[in-house]
Write a protein that holds these residues in place. Structure first.
Motif, PDB file in Angstrom:
ATOM      1  N   ARG A   1       0.797  -1.228   0.000  1.00 29.88           N
ATOM      2  CA  ARG A   1       0.000   0.000   0.000  1.00 29.88           C
ATOM      3  C   ARG A   1       0.833   1.283   0.000  1.00 29.88           C
ATOM      4  N   ARG A   2       2.140   1.167   0.241  1.00 34.82           N
ATOM      5  CA  ARG A   2       3.007   2.347   0.190  1.00 34.82           C
ATOM      6  C   ARG A   2       4.143   2.077  -0.798  1.00 34.82           C
ATOM      7  N   ASP A   3       5.117   3.016  -0.882  1.00 37.57           N
ATOM      8  CA  ASP A   3       6.243   2.738  -1.777  1.00 37.57           C
ATOM      9  C   ASP A   3       7.554   2.590  -1.009  1.00 37.57           C
TER      10      ASP A   3
ATOM     11  N   PHE B   1       9.288   0.238   2.427  1.00 37.56           N
ATOM     12  CA  PHE B   1       9.042  -1.053   3.080  1.00 37.56           C
ATOM     13  C   PHE B   1       9.532  -1.079   4.521  1.00 37.56           C
ATOM     14  N   ARG B   2       8.847  -1.879   5.341  1.00 38.68           N
ATOM     15  CA  ARG B   2       9.335  -2.138   6.695  1.00 38.68           C
ATOM     16  C   ARG B   2      10.344  -3.284   6.705  1.00 38.68           C
ATOM     17  N   ALA B   3      10.367  -4.045   5.642  1.00 40.61           N
ATOM     18  CA  ALA B   3      11.202  -5.257   5.582  1.00 40.61           C
ATOM     19  C   ALA B   3      12.682  -4.929   5.735  1.00 40.61           C
ATOM     20  N   GLU B   4      13.434  -5.921   6.231  1.00 38.89           N
ATOM     21  CA  GLU B   4      14.887  -5.792   6.353  1.00 38.89           C
ATOM     22  C   GLU B   4      15.492  -5.451   4.995  1.00 38.89           C
ATOM     23  N   THR B   5      16.482  -4.572   4.992  1.00 38.97           N
ATOM     24  CA  THR B   5      17.114  -4.119   3.756  1.00 38.97           C
ATOM     25  C   THR B   5      17.641  -5.296   2.926  1.00 38.97           C
TER      26      THR B   5
ATOM     27  N   ARG C   1       9.411  -8.084  17.869  1.00 42.91           N
ATOM     28  CA  ARG C   1       8.805  -9.291  17.301  1.00 42.91           C
ATOM     29  C   ARG C   1       9.770 -10.159  16.485  1.00 42.91           C
ATOM     30  N   GLN C   2      10.803 -10.587  17.146  1.00 43.12           N
ATOM     31  CA  GLN C   2      11.787 -11.476  16.527  1.00 43.12           C
ATOM     32  C   GLN C   2      11.849 -12.762  17.344  1.00 43.12           C
ATOM     33  N   ALA C   3      12.332 -13.808  16.724  1.00 41.97           N
ATOM     34  CA  ALA C   3      12.484 -15.073  17.452  1.00 41.97           C
ATOM     35  C   ALA C   3      13.425 -14.880  18.640  1.00 41.97           C
TER      36      ALA C   3
END
Ligand code: FAD
Ligand code: NAP
Length: 313
Positions: free
Chosen positions: A177-179, A181-185, A289-291
């Motif tokens: 929905r955006r351009d 990201f929250r994801a890891e680089t 929120r990581q293992a």
């Protein structure tokens, strides 16, 4: 109901629960761990863990969780393969009721109930759940060999799912929905690389309006962006837009934050608003929120429970 009163009962068999159990065994607390319906927690659905310290062989989630379970079991953890449907947290002895009606009593409770996949909440998504709509690529990706799929989301989970599916499917769209990201680089970089040969395509600033189907299976998706409504032909849709804390049974019994996250820090770092009740892992963490952070707070919760019990003596 048996007469036994446990020193500590742990709810959940994810990284937080198993780690809490390992520490509880070593502290002589003879813990009971109630596994819940998903033995091993969220990680069992993921094909590759690349950030668990020491495991540079990138194990899959099930393998990693089996080693934690074995560790907890070897040290003497008692397991109950059930889930809790009701709790009474008042007083010094906490009472838990399982789905099959077993009643369990304990002096301390460590809640490690984690989180569950969120869905978009649109009607057509509900209609096609299990008929092309999934929240787990490792579980269902196999059904989409050489087919076209979309992954919805811009966090690490969406990128992991998309990378996994790119090995199986003929085409993977990442719809976000955006351009940004929250994801890891590192994950963004890997998926971006795959765009070059056309196997992966990013559809950004786009909201999913409808999942299309023929009544039996998914045939496509309608997204809306700045330029209007667009139809994409698809065989499957993987929703990876985050999780909601599994804390419904604690509503009205413990203080909860936004998203059902259990509030901690009452006296002890991991203690909830009720003395003797502790929380660790994703159910008490809206941020990391990581293992490994779940395992870390699982350890902290047991140490806090141990200190609480010592103060009570
Ligand atoms: P969970 O793993 O969610 O486990 C919760 C446990 O509680 C389950 O066993 C469940 O059955 C049980 N339970 C729930 N309700 C009850 C009840 N009423 N009674 C008893 N038991 C109950 N993190 C990383 O660090 N690296 C990664 O590579 C990574 N990959 C991921 C990939 C995916 C697809 C997803 C979804 C997440 C990933 N994460 C990763 C995040 C990681 O999985 C979580 O942070 C971690 O699993 C949280 O651990 P937890 O022990 O708090 O809870
Ligand atoms: P997340 O980081 O919260 O990302 C959720 C994504 O879904 C966001 O991009 C969000 O968009 C989008 N989203 C949320 N609600 C939406 C909606 N209603 N419609 C459309 N899009 C929506 O969740 P996650 O990816 O599941 O990750 C959860 C945690 O696990 C994170 O802490 C993550 O670091 C960890 N994890 C780590 C790894 C790893 O390899 N290190 C792998 C997987 C997960 P916005 O960005 O616009 O909010």
């Amino acid at each position: 109901m048996t007469n036994k009163i446990y020193q500590t009962v742990i709810l959940g068999s994810g990284p937080a629960g198993f780690t809490a159990a390992i520490y509880a065994c070593r502290a002589g607390l003879e813990p009971l761990l109630i596994t819940g319906q998903q033995l091993g927690g969220q990680l069992v659905t993921t094909p590759e863990i690349s950030n668990w310290p020491g495991r540079f062989d990138n194990p899959n989630g099930s393998d990693l969780m089996e080693t934690l379970e074995k560790h907890a079991s070897t040290l003497g953890t008692q397991f109950l393969y059930e889930y809790i449907v009701e709790v009474d947290l008042k007083g010094d002895i906490k009472t838990l009721t399982t789905a099959s009606g077993q009643v369990i009593q304990t002096k301390t409770l460590i809640i490690c109930t984690g989180a569950n996949a969120k869905y978009l909440g649109i009607e057509s998504e509900t209609q096609y759940k299990g008929k092309g709509v999934s929240a787990c690529a490792t579980c269902d990706g196999f059904f989409f060999r050489q087919k076209k799929v979309a992954v919805v989301g811009g966090g690490s989970a969406a990128f992991i799912e998309a990378l996994y599916l790119a090995n199986i499917c003929s085409k993977v769209y990442l719809v976000h929905r955006r351009d940004s990201f929250r994801a890891e680089t590192a994950l963004v970089k890997r998926l971006t690389e795959l765009q070059k040969d056309g196997k992966v395509e990013f559809i950004l600033n786009a909201n999913v309006d409808e999942i299309l189907g023929d009544g039996n299976k998914v045939t496509g998706m309608v997204v809306i962006n700045q330029t209007g409504r667009h139809e994409i032909e698809l065989d499957g849709v993987f929703v990876a837009i985050g999780h909601t804390a599994n804390t419904q049974i604690f509503e009205g019994k413990l203080e909860l934050e936004k998203g059902g996250i259990i509030k901690t820090g009452f006296g002890f770092k991991t203690q909830t608003s009720v003395p003797g009740v502790f929380a660790a892992g994703d159910c008490a963490d809206g941020e990391y929120r990581q293992a490994i952070t779940s395992a870390g707070t699982g350890c902290m919760a047991t140490l806090d429970a141990e200190h609480y019990l010592q103060e009570k003596l």
